[in-house]
Design a protein around this motif. Structure first.
Motif, PDB file in Angstrom:
ATOM      1  N   GLU A 101       1.110  -1.040  -0.155  1.00 54.00           N
ATOM      2  CA  GLU A 101      -0.125   0.066  -0.101  1.00 54.00           C
ATOM      3  C   GLU A 101       0.583   1.140   0.263  1.00 54.00           C
ATOM      4  O   GLU A 101       0.537   2.497  -0.410  1.00 54.00           O
ATOM      5  CB  GLU A 101      -0.735   0.191   1.008  1.00 54.00           C
ATOM      6  CG  GLU A 101      -1.546  -1.338   1.256  1.00 54.00           C
ATOM      7  CD  GLU A 101      -2.078  -1.246   2.868  1.00 54.00           C
ATOM      8  OE1 GLU A 101      -1.425  -0.738   3.497  1.00 54.00           O
ATOM      9  OE2 GLU A 101      -2.926  -1.923   3.060  1.00 54.00           O
TER      10      GLU A 101
ATOM     11  N   THR B 129       3.997  -4.538   6.451  1.00 55.28           N
ATOM     12  CA  THR B 129       2.475  -3.338   6.244  1.00 55.28           C
ATOM     13  C   THR B 129       3.146  -2.730   7.821  1.00 55.28           C
ATOM     14  O   THR B 129       3.392  -3.109   9.129  1.00 55.28           O
ATOM     15  CB  THR B 129       1.162  -3.315   6.318  1.00 55.28           C
ATOM     16  OG1 THR B 129       0.530  -2.525   5.844  1.00 55.28           O
ATOM     17  CG2 THR B 129       1.007  -4.680   7.764  1.00 55.28           C
TER      18      THR B 129
ATOM     19  N   ASN C 198       0.086  -0.676   8.134  1.00 57.85           N
ATOM     20  CA  ASN C 198      -1.029  -0.180   8.871  1.00 57.85           C
ATOM     21  C   ASN C 198      -1.815  -1.444  10.708  1.00 57.85           C
ATOM     22  O   ASN C 198      -2.148  -2.198   9.330  1.00 57.85           O
ATOM     23  CB  ASN C 198      -2.190  -0.362   7.536  1.00 57.85           C
ATOM     24  CG  ASN C 198      -3.215  -0.332   7.907  1.00 57.85           C
ATOM     25  OD1 ASN C 198      -3.516  -0.185   8.936  1.00 57.85           O
ATOM     26  ND2 ASN C 198      -3.942   0.631   6.473  1.00 57.85           N
TER      27      ASN C 198
ATOM     28  N   GLN D 140      -5.507  -2.784   9.962  1.00 53.65           N
ATOM     29  CA  GLN D 140      -5.522  -3.541   8.648  1.00 53.65           C
ATOM     30  C   GLN D 140      -4.549  -5.542   8.686  1.00 53.65           C
ATOM     31  O   GLN D 140      -5.238  -5.433   8.648  1.00 53.65           O
ATOM     32  CB  GLN D 140      -5.332  -2.590   7.429  1.00 53.65           C
ATOM     33  CG  GLN D 140      -6.115  -3.366   6.390  1.00 53.65           C
ATOM     34  CD  GLN D 140      -4.722  -3.136   5.077  1.00 53.65           C
ATOM     35  OE1 GLN D 140      -3.873  -2.291   5.383  1.00 53.65           O
ATOM     36  NE2 GLN D 140      -4.751  -4.406   4.269  1.00 53.65           N
TER      37      GLN D 140
END
Lengths: 224, 245
Positions: free
Chosen positions: B169, B198, B200, B203
């Motif tokens: 992302e 990640t 995040n 998520q």
């Protein structure tokens, strides 16, 4: 074997397609090679003894420096967007990447030489049909690009790659350039085949040695 | 080890005492990690923790300095080509050629992976990332979010059993992140093992069966989703890494 060949051709065709679309390498190399010929043509009077003496050198200076320009681009395409990592993640022997790239480098350089050589011969008032010169160009270009493709991959990991490539590569490729210049001189003087055999043998030996060496070491160059 | 034997191996990925150094800088230090088949493992960590290095080593792009890594029972050092048939990587770099079309890129990578029925497969993967109308557009004219979806199509064209996602992302706007998440859900099959790095946290915790926190090259925390206090995971992360990244 068939699978390997199809992968080599896939890499080759991908590079051809990218070059057709962007014209990044061929245009720059062609303009550079033609400029060298034109400048030297003004420096030396055609049809003079001096011109006959320096003509083979002029031709191979144009090819060598234009070739270095092209070789700088061979792995630049793969550097952007980490595409080389994408290629290395494919379940193929890294030597296939080398052969695909080599085929592309050879084709681009040979295409330029096919355009530039007739212009060179016209400027010198020489006959256009010189099959022996074609043979020299094929052998020298194969040697030049076999080493150049390997060094282009090597320079890809170096910060000052545009400067480092010629510094690293030209000393290695000097034997093949000298042999090409000497053999070209003999062709332009219409010397018999026998006179140029030594130079042809040097080029053939150079091609074989460096094709084998580059194929074997390429994996260590790209995978570290 | 033959195909049948490797198919019987309990773990998709086995990492033992893995270390990776760049000169004097130790990027990974004595990592032990076992990932089951079909398991989704999310790796968190601040910048410089070693997440990308770990993914590079697991995906055969970088050689370990010491320790062993087995993917589907195969040692990544003894036969990386065999390992590469079973894995794929989606990174923040897409590995795509801007001046080739989506179709040409997928066909190229499909050929490199010996994908059978290539035409059919290209159409299938492009449908899964919902980009059929852009199949014949050059990749360079697509948005970064769309390019990342093409990159996912590229990664799954040979139906890998293990998919590595290294901050897929990064650089995407929130709308593109939502779209990418949907696409990742669509390529998620029960038998596919996924390892994703990640930043995040929310998520990542939602997507993973297990989370791992990496800090300064070491695994400092790991737990299965059922054991995680999802509400307070941000605090847990902070306490192990000392950052709020």
């Amino acid at each position: 074997m068939r699978g390997s060949l199809s992968k080599v051709l896939a890499i080759f065709w991908k590079d051809i397609l990218l070059e057709i679309r962007t014209k990044e390498s061929v245009t720059a190399i062609l303009v550079f090679a033609l400029l060298v010929l034109v400048i030297f043509n003004f420096a030396f009077e055609p049809e003079t003894a001096t011109m006959n003496l320096v003509a083979p050198g002029i031709l191979w200076v144009a090819f060598t420096f234009a070739g270095v320009l092209g070789l700088n681009r061979v792995f630049a395409i793969e550097r952007e967007n980490s595409r080389l990592a994408g290629l290395l993640l494919c379940p193929i022997d890294p030597m296939l990447i080398y052969w695909g790239k080599l085929l592309g480098s050879f084709t681009f350089m040979f295409a330029i030489e096919i355009i530039v050589t007739p212009i060179f011969l016209v400027l010198l008032n020489l006959p256009l049909f010189l099959p022996r010169l074609l043979l020299i160009i094929v052998l020298a270009t194969l040697g030049f690009t076999s080493v150049g493709t390997l060094f282009s991959a090597l320079a890809n990991n170096i910060r000052a790659r545009d400067i480092m490539l010629p510094i690293l590569f030209l000393p290695i490729v000097v034997p093949v350039i000298i042999a090409a210049v000497e053999a070209t001189a003999l062709v332009l003087q219409s010397s018999p085949w026998g006179d140029m055999m030594t130079w042809l043998q040097i080029m053939i030996a150079f091609d074989i040695i460096y094709l084998v060496v580059a194929t074997l070491v390429f994996q260590y160059v790209v995978e570290g | 080890m033959d195909e049948t034997e490797s198919a019987l191996t309990a773990w998709a990925i086995e990492v033992e005492a893995l270390s990776k150094s760049f000169g004097r800088n130790r990027a990974l230090s004595n990592i032990d990690l076992k990932i089951g088949r079909g398991e989704h493992v999310i790796v968190f960590g601040p910048n410089g923790a070693g997440k990308t290095t770990l993914v590079k080593v697991l995906s055969t792009l970088s050689k370990p300095s010491s320790g062993t890594v087995r993917v589907d029972g195969e040692d990544i050092r003894s036969d990386p080509v065999k390992v590469r048939r079973r894995i794929s990587l989606v990174s923040h770099d897409t590995f795509l050629y801007d001046n080739l079309t989506v179709y040409e890129n997928l066909r190229f990578y499909g050929k490199m992976h010996d994908v059978p029925d290539l035409e059919e497969n290209v159409r299938e993967v492009i449908a899964r990332v919902r980009l059929e109308p852009r199949l014949h557009d050059r990749v360079g004219i697509l948005s970064h979010g769309m390019q990342q979806r093409v990159s996912i199509a590229r990664a799954i064209i040979h139906n890998p059993s293990i998919l590595f996602l290294d901050e897929p992302e990064a650089g995407l706007d929130p709308q593109a992140v939502v779209m990418l998440r949907d696409v990742l859900e669509s390529v998620n099959t029960p038998e596919r093992t996924i390892v994703m790095t990640t930043h995040n946290l929310r998520q990542g915790v939602e997507m993973g069966d297990r989370v791992v926190i990496l800090d300064r090259g070491k695994i400092v925390y790991q737990a299965s989703r059922d054991d995680i206090d999802t509400v307070n995971f941000y605090e847990i992360y902070q306490s192990y890494t000392g950052t709020g990244e």
